[in-house]
Motif scaffolding. Structure first.
Motif, PDB file in Angstrom:
ATOM      1  N   LYS A  52       3.988   5.136  -9.523  1.00 14.51           N
ATOM      2  CA  LYS A  52       2.723   5.002 -10.253  1.00 14.51           C
ATOM      3  C   LYS A  52       2.941   5.088 -11.760  1.00 14.51           C
ATOM      4  O   LYS A  52       2.211   4.472 -12.522  1.00 14.51           O
TER       5      LYS A  52
ATOM      6  N   LEU B 122      -1.630   1.147  -6.345  1.00 19.73           N
ATOM      7  CA  LEU B 122      -3.024   0.726  -6.472  1.00 19.73           C
ATOM      8  C   LEU B 122      -3.960   1.818  -5.961  1.00 19.73           C
ATOM      9  O   LEU B 122      -3.597   2.609  -5.092  1.00 19.73           O
ATOM     10  N   ASN B 123      -5.179   1.818  -6.468  1.00 17.67           N
ATOM     11  CA  ASN B 123      -6.157   2.828  -6.071  1.00 17.67           C
ATOM     12  C   ASN B 123      -6.678   2.630  -4.654  1.00 17.67           C
ATOM     13  O   ASN B 123      -7.133   3.579  -4.025  1.00 17.67           O
ATOM     14  N   TYR B 124      -6.666   1.392  -4.170  1.00 18.37           N
ATOM     15  CA  TYR B 124      -7.228   1.035  -2.871  1.00 18.37           C
ATOM     16  C   TYR B 124      -6.241   0.140  -2.129  1.00 18.37           C
ATOM     17  O   TYR B 124      -5.328  -0.411  -2.736  1.00 18.37           O
TER      18      TYR B 124
ATOM     19  N   TYR C  95      -8.892  -5.969  -2.588  1.00 20.40           N
ATOM     20  CA  TYR C  95      -9.071  -6.513  -3.940  1.00 20.40           C
ATOM     21  C   TYR C  95      -9.454  -7.987  -3.951  1.00 20.40           C
ATOM     22  O   TYR C  95     -10.029  -8.467  -4.920  1.00 20.40           O
TER      23      TYR C  95
ATOM     24  N   TYR D 268     -12.161  -5.629 -11.448  1.00 18.06           N
ATOM     25  CA  TYR D 268     -10.786  -5.139 -11.521  1.00 18.06           C
ATOM     26  C   TYR D 268     -10.389  -4.822 -12.967  1.00 18.06           C
ATOM     27  O   TYR D 268      -9.789  -3.789 -13.256  1.00 18.06           O
TER      28      TYR D 268
ATOM     29  N   ASP E  50       0.825  -1.211   0.000  1.00 19.06           N
ATOM     30  CA  ASP E  50       0.000   0.000   0.000  1.00 19.06           C
ATOM     31  C   ASP E  50       0.860   1.263   0.000  1.00 19.06           C
ATOM     32  O   ASP E  50       0.515   2.263  -0.642  1.00 19.06           O
TER      33      ASP E  50
ATOM     34  N   LYS F  74       0.243  -1.976 -12.276  1.00 16.60           N
ATOM     35  CA  LYS F  74      -0.725  -2.239 -11.211  1.00 16.60           C
ATOM     36  C   LYS F  74      -0.931  -3.740 -11.047  1.00 16.60           C
ATOM     37  O   LYS F  74      -1.077  -4.230  -9.928  1.00 16.60           O
TER      38      LYS F  74
ATOM     39  N   ASP G 221      -4.045  -3.048 -15.788  1.00 16.05           N
ATOM     40  CA  ASP G 221      -3.282  -2.629 -16.962  1.00 16.05           C
ATOM     41  C   ASP G 221      -3.123  -3.794 -17.938  1.00 16.05           C
ATOM     42  O   ASP G 221      -2.324  -3.747 -18.846  1.00 16.05           O
TER      43      ASP G 221
ATOM     44  N   SER H 157     -11.946  -1.538 -14.134  1.00 19.41           N
ATOM     45  CA  SER H 157     -11.678  -0.303 -13.411  1.00 19.41           C
ATOM     46  C   SER H 157     -10.201   0.075 -13.275  1.00 19.41           C
ATOM     47  O   SER H 157      -9.873   1.245 -13.193  1.00 19.41           O
ATOM     48  N   GLU H 158      -9.313  -0.922 -13.253  1.00 17.89           N
ATOM     49  CA  GLU H 158      -7.947  -0.573 -12.878  1.00 17.89           C
ATOM     50  C   GLU H 158      -6.849  -1.368 -13.578  1.00 17.89           C
ATOM     51  O   GLU H 158      -5.731  -0.886 -13.712  1.00 17.89           O
TER      52      GLU H 158
END
Length: 161
Positions: free
Chosen positions: A139, A42-44, A49, A57, A37, A144, A63, A60-61
């Motif tokens: 990032k 990651l977004n969350y 997850y 997944y 984290d 991801k 790659d 939304s996120e």
């Protein structure tokens, strides 16, 4: 977080590898998840997850490095992993290139914990090296799906050992 924290964790896990695999030592998933984290990729939080579907997944996120073929399956059950296996570039110019490959922690339906531990340790070492020496925003250079794979490996190890 300390710039060397990721590499320190990787070193500690590497040193404890046989004990973890033999059940003599428990993998500290909380520490692993906090380290993941802290990368900020990651977004969350990574632990959130595992109960999401592959489709959630993917849409939304992701790659799109992970092989997501059963879109109704929970990510926590995913067998594919992305191993961050190499870094090159020009640190002084903030040009960082990472390479990846697929790892499958399941052979003929049987879980192989050594594979997930390898994904976790080696991935953390490579990512930690980048984080320690480069000023690049992780990032912008790190997949991801590769970061999620670290969490998936730790999650599977905790569930199966």
């Amino acid at each position: 977080m300390d710039k060397l924290a990721t590499m320190k964790l990787a070193d500690e896990l590497a040193n404890a590898q046989e004990k973890i695999l033999n059940g003599e030592e428990k993998l500290d998933t909380d520490r692993v998840y906090k380290t993941i984290d802290a990368l900020g990729v990651l977004n969350y939080p990574v632990a959130s997850y595992f109960d999401r579907t592959e489709d959630e997944y993917y849409e939304s996120e992701s790659d799109h490095l992970l092989t997501l073929t059963n879109l109704t399956q929970k990510l926590g059950d995913l067998q594919d992993r992305i191993l961050t296996n190499h870094v090159d570039g020009f640190v002084d110019k903030d040009v960082i290139n990472l390479t990846y490959n697929h790892e499958n922690a399941y052979v003929e339906g049987n879980y192989v914990p050594r594979t997930d531990l390898h994904v976790l340790v080696y991935g953390l070492k490579v990512i930690g090296a980048v984080d320690a020496i480069a000023d690049a925003d992780l990032k912008s250079v790190l997949s991801k799906d590769a970061v999620l794979s670290l969490g998936l490996a730790a999650h599977a190890l905790a569930e199966n050992l």
